[in-house]
Design a protein around this motif. Structure first.
Motif, PDB file in Angstrom:
ATOM      1  N   THR A  57      -4.710   3.076  -5.323  1.00 26.24           N
ATOM      2  CA  THR A  57      -4.845   3.601  -6.679  1.00 26.24           C
ATOM      3  C   THR A  57      -3.649   3.281  -7.557  1.00 26.24           C
ATOM      4  O   THR A  57      -3.653   3.600  -8.737  1.00 26.24           O
ATOM      5  CB  THR A  57      -5.037   5.131  -6.637  1.00 26.24           C
ATOM      6  OG1 THR A  57      -3.832   5.745  -6.161  1.00 26.24           O
ATOM      7  CG2 THR A  57      -6.196   5.511  -5.733  1.00 26.24           C
ATOM      8  N   LEU A  58      -2.616   2.686  -7.000  1.00 24.38           N
ATOM      9  CA  LEU A  58      -1.461   2.299  -7.811  1.00 24.38           C
ATOM     10  C   LEU A  58      -1.848   1.141  -8.718  1.00 24.38           C
ATOM     11  O   LEU A  58      -2.376   0.132  -8.255  1.00 24.38           O
ATOM     12  CB  LEU A  58      -0.283   1.896  -6.930  1.00 24.38           C
ATOM     13  CG  LEU A  58       0.461   3.004  -6.179  1.00 24.38           C
ATOM     14  CD1 LEU A  58       1.540   2.406  -5.300  1.00 24.38           C
ATOM     15  CD2 LEU A  58       1.063   4.006  -7.136  1.00 24.38           C
ATOM     16  N   SER A  59      -1.556   1.285 -10.006  1.00 21.93           N
ATOM     17  CA  SER A  59      -1.842   0.200 -10.936  1.00 21.93           C
ATOM     18  C   SER A  59      -0.823  -0.920 -10.774  1.00 21.93           C
ATOM     19  O   SER A  59       0.222  -0.744 -10.126  1.00 21.93           O
ATOM     20  CB  SER A  59      -1.793   0.719 -12.372  1.00 21.93           C
ATOM     21  OG  SER A  59      -0.459   1.084 -12.729  1.00 21.93           O
ATOM     22  N   GLU A  60      -1.110  -2.067 -11.375  1.00 22.85           N
ATOM     23  CA  GLU A  60      -0.177  -3.189 -11.317  1.00 22.85           C
ATOM     24  C   GLU A  60       1.159  -2.812 -11.951  1.00 22.85           C
ATOM     25  O   GLU A  60       2.221  -3.153 -11.433  1.00 22.85           O
ATOM     26  CB  GLU A  60      -0.766  -4.398 -12.041  1.00 22.85           C
ATOM     27  CG  GLU A  60       0.066  -5.672 -11.905  1.00 22.85           C
ATOM     28  CD  GLU A  60       0.176  -6.132 -10.466  1.00 22.85           C
ATOM     29  OE1 GLU A  60       1.233  -6.664 -10.097  1.00 22.85           O
ATOM     30  OE2 GLU A  60      -0.797  -5.943  -9.699  1.00 22.85           O
ATOM     31  N   ARG A  61       1.119  -2.078 -13.040  1.00 20.64           N
ATOM     32  CA  ARG A  61       2.361  -1.659 -13.686  1.00 20.64           C
ATOM     33  C   ARG A  61       3.139  -0.689 -12.795  1.00 20.64           C
ATOM     34  O   ARG A  61       4.362  -0.770 -12.697  1.00 20.64           O
ATOM     35  CB  ARG A  61       2.047  -1.021 -15.040  1.00 20.64           C
ATOM     36  CG  ARG A  61       3.265  -0.470 -15.832  1.00 20.64           C
ATOM     37  CD  ARG A  61       4.378  -1.488 -15.996  1.00 20.64           C
ATOM     38  NE  ARG A  61       4.005  -2.666 -16.702  1.00 20.64           N
ATOM     39  CZ  ARG A  61       4.046  -2.806 -18.027  1.00 20.64           C
ATOM     40  NH1 ARG A  61       4.419  -1.802 -18.795  1.00 20.64           N
ATOM     41  NH2 ARG A  61       3.722  -3.959 -18.585  1.00 20.64           N
ATOM     42  N   GLU A  62       2.433   0.207 -12.126  1.00 22.77           N
ATOM     43  CA  GLU A  62       3.109   1.148 -11.233  1.00 22.77           C
ATOM     44  C   GLU A  62       3.739   0.427 -10.042  1.00 22.77           C
ATOM     45  O   GLU A  62       4.843   0.776  -9.627  1.00 22.77           O
ATOM     46  CB  GLU A  62       2.114   2.207 -10.754  1.00 22.77           C
ATOM     47  CG  GLU A  62       1.728   3.196 -11.845  1.00 22.77           C
ATOM     48  CD  GLU A  62       0.496   4.008 -11.514  1.00 22.77           C
ATOM     49  OE1 GLU A  62       0.176   4.931 -12.287  1.00 22.77           O
ATOM     50  OE2 GLU A  62      -0.168   3.721 -10.487  1.00 22.77           O
ATOM     51  N   LEU A  63       3.056  -0.590  -9.516  1.00 20.82           N
ATOM     52  CA  LEU A  63       3.635  -1.374  -8.433  1.00 20.82           C
ATOM     53  C   LEU A  63       4.900  -2.098  -8.897  1.00 20.82           C
ATOM     54  O   LEU A  63       5.878  -2.209  -8.155  1.00 20.82           O
ATOM     55  CB  LEU A  63       2.619  -2.383  -7.908  1.00 20.82           C
ATOM     56  CG  LEU A  63       1.482  -1.817  -7.048  1.00 20.82           C
ATOM     57  CD1 LEU A  63       0.410  -2.879  -6.810  1.00 20.82           C
ATOM     58  CD2 LEU A  63       2.015  -1.299  -5.714  1.00 20.82           C
ATOM     59  N   THR A  64       4.874  -2.588 -10.146  1.00 25.01           N
ATOM     60  CA  THR A  64       6.051  -3.264 -10.690  1.00 25.01           C
ATOM     61  C   THR A  64       7.205  -2.278 -10.845  1.00 25.01           C
ATOM     62  O   THR A  64       8.348  -2.580 -10.479  1.00 25.01           O
ATOM     63  CB  THR A  64       5.720  -3.899 -12.053  1.00 25.01           C
ATOM     64  OG1 THR A  64       4.687  -4.867 -11.889  1.00 25.01           O
ATOM     65  CG2 THR A  64       6.952  -4.582 -12.648  1.00 25.01           C
ATOM     66  N   VAL A  65       6.927  -1.101 -11.371  1.00 20.49           N
ATOM     67  CA  VAL A  65       7.965  -0.077 -11.526  1.00 20.49           C
ATOM     68  C   VAL A  65       8.527   0.314 -10.168  1.00 20.49           C
ATOM     69  O   VAL A  65       9.746   0.445  -9.996  1.00 20.49           O
ATOM     70  CB  VAL A  65       7.397   1.167 -12.260  1.00 20.49           C
ATOM     71  CG1 VAL A  65       8.399   2.325 -12.213  1.00 20.49           C
ATOM     72  CG2 VAL A  65       7.061   0.818 -13.709  1.00 20.49           C
ATOM     73  N   LEU A  66       7.651   0.468  -9.179  1.00 22.60           N
ATOM     74  CA  LEU A  66       8.096   0.814  -7.832  1.00 22.60           C
ATOM     75  C   LEU A  66       9.000  -0.271  -7.260  1.00 22.60           C
ATOM     76  O   LEU A  66      10.025   0.018  -6.626  1.00 22.60           O
ATOM     77  CB  LEU A  66       6.886   1.026  -6.929  1.00 22.60           C
ATOM     78  CG  LEU A  66       7.155   1.433  -5.473  1.00 22.60           C
ATOM     79  CD1 LEU A  66       7.970   2.725  -5.410  1.00 22.60           C
ATOM     80  CD2 LEU A  66       5.845   1.588  -4.723  1.00 22.60           C
ATOM     81  N   SER A  67       8.641  -1.536  -7.488  1.00 18.46           N
ATOM     82  CA  SER A  67       9.463  -2.646  -7.011  1.00 18.46           C
ATOM     83  C   SER A  67      10.840  -2.628  -7.676  1.00 18.46           C
ATOM     84  O   SER A  67      11.860  -2.860  -7.022  1.00 18.46           O
ATOM     85  CB  SER A  67       8.760  -3.974  -7.289  1.00 18.46           C
ATOM     86  OG  SER A  67       9.560  -5.062  -6.893  1.00 18.46           O
ATOM     87  N   LEU A  68      10.876  -2.341  -8.971  1.00 15.83           N
ATOM     88  CA  LEU A  68      12.147  -2.307  -9.693  1.00 15.83           C
ATOM     89  C   LEU A  68      13.001  -1.115  -9.253  1.00 15.83           C
ATOM     90  O   LEU A  68      14.233  -1.206  -9.196  1.00 15.83           O
ATOM     91  CB  LEU A  68      11.892  -2.257 -11.196  1.00 15.83           C
ATOM     92  CG  LEU A  68      11.317  -3.552 -11.798  1.00 15.83           C
ATOM     93  CD1 LEU A  68      10.869  -3.323 -13.229  1.00 15.83           C
ATOM     94  CD2 LEU A  68      12.334  -4.674 -11.726  1.00 15.83           C
ATOM     95  N   ILE A  69      12.366   0.000  -8.930  1.00 13.77           N
ATOM     96  CA  ILE A  69      13.111   1.138  -8.383  1.00 13.77           C
ATOM     97  C   ILE A  69      13.763   0.722  -7.071  1.00 13.77           C
ATOM     98  O   ILE A  69      14.933   0.999  -6.812  1.00 13.77           O
ATOM     99  CB  ILE A  69      12.174   2.345  -8.153  1.00 13.77           C
ATOM    100  CG1 ILE A  69      11.718   2.937  -9.483  1.00 13.77           C
ATOM    101  CG2 ILE A  69      12.877   3.423  -7.314  1.00 13.77           C
ATOM    102  CD1 ILE A  69      10.648   4.001  -9.351  1.00 13.77           C
ATOM    103  N   GLY A  70      12.989   0.015  -6.231  1.00 11.81           N
ATOM    104  CA  GLY A  70      13.527  -0.447  -4.956  1.00 11.81           C
ATOM    105  C   GLY A  70      14.640  -1.456  -5.121  1.00 11.81           C
ATOM    106  O   GLY A  70      15.472  -1.623  -4.217  1.00 11.81           O
TER     107      GLY A  70
END
Length: 271
Positions: A11-24
């Motif tokens: 259910t994670l959107s593409e934008r949420e995956l990008t934000v998660l990657s940047l947090i990491g």
């Protein structure tokens, strides 16, 4: 439990995956907002939705969950030094030394004037090399979730190095050093190292963690705060901060999420 987490990831959107990657990658909300061209409040909204979907309460827990779900790069021991090199340079950029270095070492590469996340996403492992990157390039590489090596054509001050680190680059090599250092740097990046401004391979001891540093890393992986870490280890918050500072320096990290991500990529924490 695993199936429930997998459903949440779906259910994670593409934008949420990008934000998660940047947090990491250790980026702050302010820097994520600048990279994605959105407001800091929008970033915080994305983070809250990510936390809810992953069943966590803060950044370190989100990164730990992402590692468990396989959303970040595989640990260094699973990496292949012969992975594809995607060289991005706009027309007229000084790429001759870059392509010559890759050819002389037999490294497979693709030279492209455009970065298209949809084109490269599912084509195996690769390293992105950016020659004189622009802010738009940083945004595109954030979508790739692949290691980035930056090559500035002109040697400048430390601001450029700090910018590269802020945007999550794994290495920086000045153009004049490319013939001697590029392919060695690519091999080190494939094994999880962070190399900035043509520095040499870190000594093995720099990747050896003390018992206390490993305790701190384990606590970060669990998602503990500084206070929780101090209580669980029976030490002061100040001691946690000091030990954590040494851990960050060894891992080339600026904060807890990035330390956890880098430790995973170096095989120091399980996936």
């Amino acid at each position: 439990m695993v199936s429930q987490m997998s459903d949440s990831v779906g259910t994670l959107s593409e934008r949420e995956l990008t934000v998660l990657s940047l947090i990491g990658a250790g980026s702050s909300a302010k820097h994520i907002a600048a990279q994605l061209g959105i407001s800091a409040s929008t970033v915080e909204s994305h983070k809250r939705r990510i936390y809810a979907k992953l069943g966590v309460t803060h950044q370190s827990q989100a990164v730990s969950q992402a590692i468990a779900l396989g959303l970040f790069d595989a640990p260094a021991k699973d990496r292949d030094e012969t992975e594809m090199v995607v060289v991005h340079a706009r027309p007229g950029a000084p790429v001759g030394q870059v392509t010559q270095a890759l050819l002389s070492h037999g490294r497979p590469f693709i030279l492209t004037p455009e970065l298209d996340p949809g084109q490269w996403r599912f084509r195996g492992r690769f390293v992105t090399v950016l020659v004189d990157p622009t802010p738009h390039d940083w945004l595109a590489t954030a979508c790739f979730r692949a290691p980035v090596v930056v090559i500035p054509s002109v040697r400048s001050d430390d601001d450029l190095v700090r910018e590269a680190m802020r945007y999550g680059a794994r290495a920086l090599v000045w153009l004049e050093d490319v013939p001697d250092l590029l392919c060695t740097t690519l091999a080190m990046v494939a094994h999880g190292y962070v190399i900035m401004a043509g520095t040499h391979l870190p000594a093995a001891s720099s990747l050896e963690l003390s018992g206390r540093e490993r305790d701190i890393l384990d606590s970060i992986a669990i998602g503990h705060t500084l206070q929780q870490t101090a209580r669980s280890l029976g030490i002061s918050v100040k001691t946690v901060e000091n030990t954590q500072g040494r851990l960050f320096r060894k891992l080339g990290a600026r904060n807890r999420p990035e330390a956890l991500t880098n430790a995973y990529r170096q095989g120091l924490v399980p996936g």
